[in-house]
Design a protein around this motif. Structure first.
Motif, PDB file in Angstrom:
ATOM      1  N   GLY A 161      26.822 -45.278 -33.715  1.00  0.00           N
ATOM      2  CA  GLY A 161      27.358 -45.578 -32.401  1.00  0.00           C
ATOM      3  C   GLY A 161      28.414 -46.654 -32.534  1.00  0.00           C
ATOM      4  O   GLY A 161      29.230 -46.648 -33.465  1.00  0.00           O
ATOM      5  N   GLU A 162      28.383 -47.617 -31.623  1.00  0.00           N
ATOM      6  CA  GLU A 162      29.365 -48.702 -31.656  1.00  0.00           C
ATOM      7  C   GLU A 162      29.230 -49.544 -32.918  1.00  0.00           C
ATOM      8  O   GLU A 162      30.218 -50.031 -33.462  1.00  0.00           O
ATOM      9  N   ALA A 163      28.000 -49.726 -33.399  1.00  0.00           N
ATOM     10  CA  ALA A 163      27.752 -50.519 -34.611  1.00  0.00           C
ATOM     11  C   ALA A 163      27.775 -49.597 -35.826  1.00  0.00           C
ATOM     12  O   ALA A 163      26.776 -48.967 -36.167  1.00  0.00           O
ATOM     13  N   ASN A 164      28.929 -49.511 -36.501  1.00  0.00           N
ATOM     14  CA  ASN A 164      29.075 -48.665 -37.692  1.00  0.00           C
ATOM     15  C   ASN A 164      28.732 -49.490 -38.922  1.00  0.00           C
ATOM     16  O   ASN A 164      29.577 -50.210 -39.474  1.00  0.00           O
ATOM     17  N   LEU A 165      27.488 -49.385 -39.382  1.00  0.00           N
ATOM     18  CA  LEU A 165      27.023 -50.199 -40.496  1.00  0.00           C
ATOM     19  C   LEU A 165      27.764 -49.907 -41.796  1.00  0.00           C
ATOM     20  O   LEU A 165      27.797 -50.737 -42.704  1.00  0.00           O
ATOM     21  N   ASN A 166      28.381 -48.745 -41.900  1.00  0.00           N
ATOM     22  CA  ASN A 166      29.091 -48.368 -43.127  1.00  0.00           C
ATOM     23  C   ASN A 166      30.295 -49.252 -43.415  1.00  0.00           C
ATOM     24  O   ASN A 166      30.765 -49.325 -44.547  1.00  0.00           O
ATOM     25  N   PHE A 211      28.143 -57.337 -36.097  1.00  0.00           N
ATOM     26  CA  PHE A 211      28.038 -56.219 -35.156  1.00  0.00           C
ATOM     27  C   PHE A 211      27.648 -56.629 -33.738  1.00  0.00           C
ATOM     28  O   PHE A 211      27.888 -55.879 -32.789  1.00  0.00           O
ATOM     29  N   LEU A 212      27.050 -57.802 -33.586  1.00  0.00           N
ATOM     30  CA  LEU A 212      26.564 -58.192 -32.271  1.00  0.00           C
ATOM     31  C   LEU A 212      27.267 -59.461 -31.806  1.00  0.00           C
ATOM     32  O   LEU A 212      28.323 -59.811 -32.309  1.00  0.00           O
ATOM     33  N   THR A 213      26.693 -60.119 -30.829  1.00  0.00           N
ATOM     34  CA  THR A 213      27.238 -61.373 -30.320  1.00  0.00           C
ATOM     35  C   THR A 213      26.209 -62.467 -30.510  1.00  0.00           C
ATOM     36  O   THR A 213      25.086 -62.217 -30.946  1.00  0.00           O
ATOM     37  N   ARG A 214      26.571 -63.680 -30.174  1.00  0.00           N
ATOM     38  CA  ARG A 214      25.635 -64.799 -30.312  1.00  0.00           C
ATOM     39  C   ARG A 214      24.861 -65.072 -29.032  1.00  0.00           C
ATOM     40  O   ARG A 214      24.168 -66.076 -28.927  1.00  0.00           O
TER      41      ARG A 214
END
Length: 649
Positions: A401-406, A497-500
């Protein structure tokens, strides 16, 4: 034999006459007795709660019907709390004979309950204060107590009821809402209620309909909007910054009964199109399309539990919870959760929208199951049980999805977020001349960071159970999130990938993304550690070990000595406050020295250092741009923050 029968008949006649005389006596003096009871209650309320309780007129109509006019409860020096113009009811004679009150029919005409709070106090606070009572030597039996309370409350619910022109008003420092009962009718066990709800710029009509039998302890009710629209809940949006609503709620009470000394409460509740918006939950609306809770609560002598036969369903996600509280010699809290084998894709599609925004659009193959076992004893905190097990079968992410770990495996641009503001872009790759491969980072630096941040990074799968246990114990004791249990994997996912933001949404997404990253071997541990070194903040506008080595010591990361590495490792929790750890450009303050000394001892104990490593390890001296910050004087708050070890949420 005939004499015995005659004596028995005579006895029955005598009892009948006595009962009749009692009824005649009660009938003749019932109004006098009623007014004496009202006077006694008024005196007690004035003494206990400093309120004036008045009833203009009270009289029996027949043996069991009672009529009241102009009932008022007014706290001294405050607004009226309750006023009812007319109230009619009937009571059960047999219940009265044993000292209980059971209402039959109830009629209310024109009245209100108003709760008012302002800077001077409230008109209801005296009723919230607990009266001092002598402690009983005998322990309370939870099952009997709750059964007695529920029985008395249900007895006060009339079998037939009609309410018109009655309102509940709330004024909390100008935050106003009115619940106006246009109609509340219960007849032949059928409930039909219409409530007009109004607040500032808000007006809706709610309905409650269904079956209700207070004597048989059963009910099945539906709560909805009269216009078949979404119900929005006023008041709490301004009071708690919680914006919430739903399409409808269905509630079922199947049974409340004592069995073998235990009270069992069974039923279910379901909700459609629930939405919640709160800054501590997520940055946008969290929506659950369908949710259902089948509950079976068991209350014993010294425990309260949600039985494992209960189920919770969120869209297609179905799990069995067990929750209990035991208060015997020790206070024991227990939680168990079991998700039976289900398709990973069904799980992803059933996640509440808005709570897992980075998973939207993700596709997966395979199945998984999950179980959680938690138990905490307040007198044995070190024996805490925390077992979290996820079993997968062919689990594979085929689309992110939005977080593309690759993207961890190639060159990418990283931008930190500080107080909601995007910082300058940092290229993570050789397009950035400060980028430093792991092989060119001082071994001392790697060992110091691993020891201070995540000693078992190379062996764990993203999480450390023991760290979670210690974190839970600390948070329970302090009654707040005073300590987290972040691993390097978790910090990496959170930063890239995220926010604080400290929200439930962010923490849940972090946990799931870390599990996917670590258990699907998307990136090697070496690559993850390398990226971590090149993106973490190490000072004001300083990102990555390459920039940090130049900023503080005008060196390459490969040339850092042990003391310099110890300094850099200990400022990771609060890098922008590095200057407050120093007396001058080369002398650490006592608390900072103590931290580095402790870290060094740990490294020796774990055989990460040997005596020869300290030969020629001279005290460091701050050089380069960092020297410009050393003249700044810390505030009292900054001194306090920097004098203790900080932990990530």
């Amino acid at each position: 034999m005939k004499k015995t029968k005659r004596k028995a008949l005579l006895l029955l006649k005598v009892i009948g006459v006595l009962l009749l005389l009692g009824v005649v006596f009660l009938f003749s003096f019932r109004n006098t007795i009623l007014n004496k009871v009202i006077h006694r209650v008024a005196v007690q309320i004035e003494h206990d709660y400093q309120c004036v309780f008045t009833i203009q007129k009270a009289e029996f109509q027949g043996l069991t019907n009672v009529q009241f006019q102009n009932i008022a409860l007014v706290p001294k020096k405050s607004d009226t709390l309750i006023h009812i113009k007319e109230l009619k009811t009937s009571v059960s004679l047999w219940k009265l004979l044993v000292g209980d009150v059971q209402l039959g029919k109830l009629e209310i005409r024109d009245g209100f309950i108003q709760l008012v709070k302002d800077k001077n106090g409230s008109n209801y606070e005296s009723f919230l204060r607990s009266k001092k009572e002598k402690k009983e030597s005998v322990e309370v039996n939870y099952a009997r107590l709750l059964n007695r309370i529920s029985s008395r409350l249900l007895d006060l619910v009339p079998t037939d009821m009609e309410v018109k022109g009655f309102a509940v008003r709330i004024n909390d420092n100008g935050n106003k809402v009115i619940f106006d009962f246009n109609r509340l009718a219960l007849a032949d066990k059928k409930l039909n209620t219409i409530i007009q709800v109004s607040s500032d710029g808000f007006s809706q009509q709610w309905t409650i309909k269904g079956f209700a039998d207070p004597r048989d302890r059963k009910a099945e009710l539906t709560f909805a909007n009269a216009q078949n629209d979404t119900i929005k809940i006023p008041y709490i949006d301004k009071k708690f910054k919680l914006i919430t609503g739903f399409k409808s709620i269905h509630f079922n009470l199947k049974n409340i009964a004592m069995e073998s000394g235990e009270l069992h409460i069974e039923g279910y509740s379901s909700i459609q199109n629930l939405f919640v918006n709160n800054p501590k939950i997520a940055s946008k609306n969290v929506v659950v399309q369908n949710a259902r809770f089948d509950y079976h609560c068991v209350v014993g002598k010294r425990f309260i539990a949600l039985d494992s036969s209960s189920t919770i369903q969120l869209n297609a996600i179905k799990f069995q919870p067990y929750l209990s509280y035991t208060n015997d010699k020790d206070k024991i809290y227990a939680l168990k959760v079991k998700i039976s084998k289900m398709k990973a894709q069904d799980f992803i599609e059933s996640l509440p929208s808005g709570l897992f925004s980075h998973f939207e659009g993700m596709e997966a193959q395979g199945n998984f199951s999950y179980s959680l076992n938690f138990e905490y004893n307040n007198h044995k905190p070190k024996n805490i049980i925390f077992e979290s097990t996820l079993k997968s079968e062919g689990l594979k992410i085929i689309k992110y999805g939005e977080a593309n770990l690759n993207k961890l495996n190639g060159e990418f641009t990283y931008r930190a977020i500080d107080k909601g503001v995007l910082q300058r872009p940092v290229i993570v790759g050789f397009g950035n001349w400060n980028y430093t491969p792991l092989s060119e980072i001082s071994p001392f630096m790697q060992k110091c960071v691993l020891t201070s941040e995540d000693p078992s990074f190379y062996s764990h799968r993203g999480f450390i159970n023991e760290a979670f246990k210690e974190s839970i114990v600390k948070n329970i004791k302090t009654k707040k999130f005073s300590r987290g249990a972040s691993t390097i994997s978790m910090q990496l996912v959170k930063n890239i990938f995220l926010t604080r933001e400290k929200t439930l949404s962010r923490k849940l997404e972090e946990i799931l993304l870390v599990y996917i990253l670590e258990n699907n071997h998307i990136s090697s541990k070496q690559r993850m550690f390398e990226v971590y070194f090149n993106i973490i903040e190490w000072g004001p506008n300083v990102y990555g070990i390459g920039e940090a080595a130049q900023f503080y010591f005008q060196k390459k990361a490969s040339d850092l000595n042990l003391n310099e590495c110890l300094f850099l490792a200990t400022i990771i929790p609060n890098p922008k406050g590095f200057m407050y750890r120093l007396e001058n450009d080369h002398e650490l303050k006592p608390y900072a020295k103590q931290q580095q000394k402790f870290l060094t001892k740990v490294m020796f104990r774990r055989n990460l250092l040997v005596a020869t490593d300290t030969i020629g390890n001279f005290p460091f001296s701050i050089a380069g741009p960092a020297k410009l910050f050393l003249k700044q004087k810390p505030t009292a708050a900054e001194i306090e923050v920097n004098s203790i070890q900080e932990f990530e949420f």
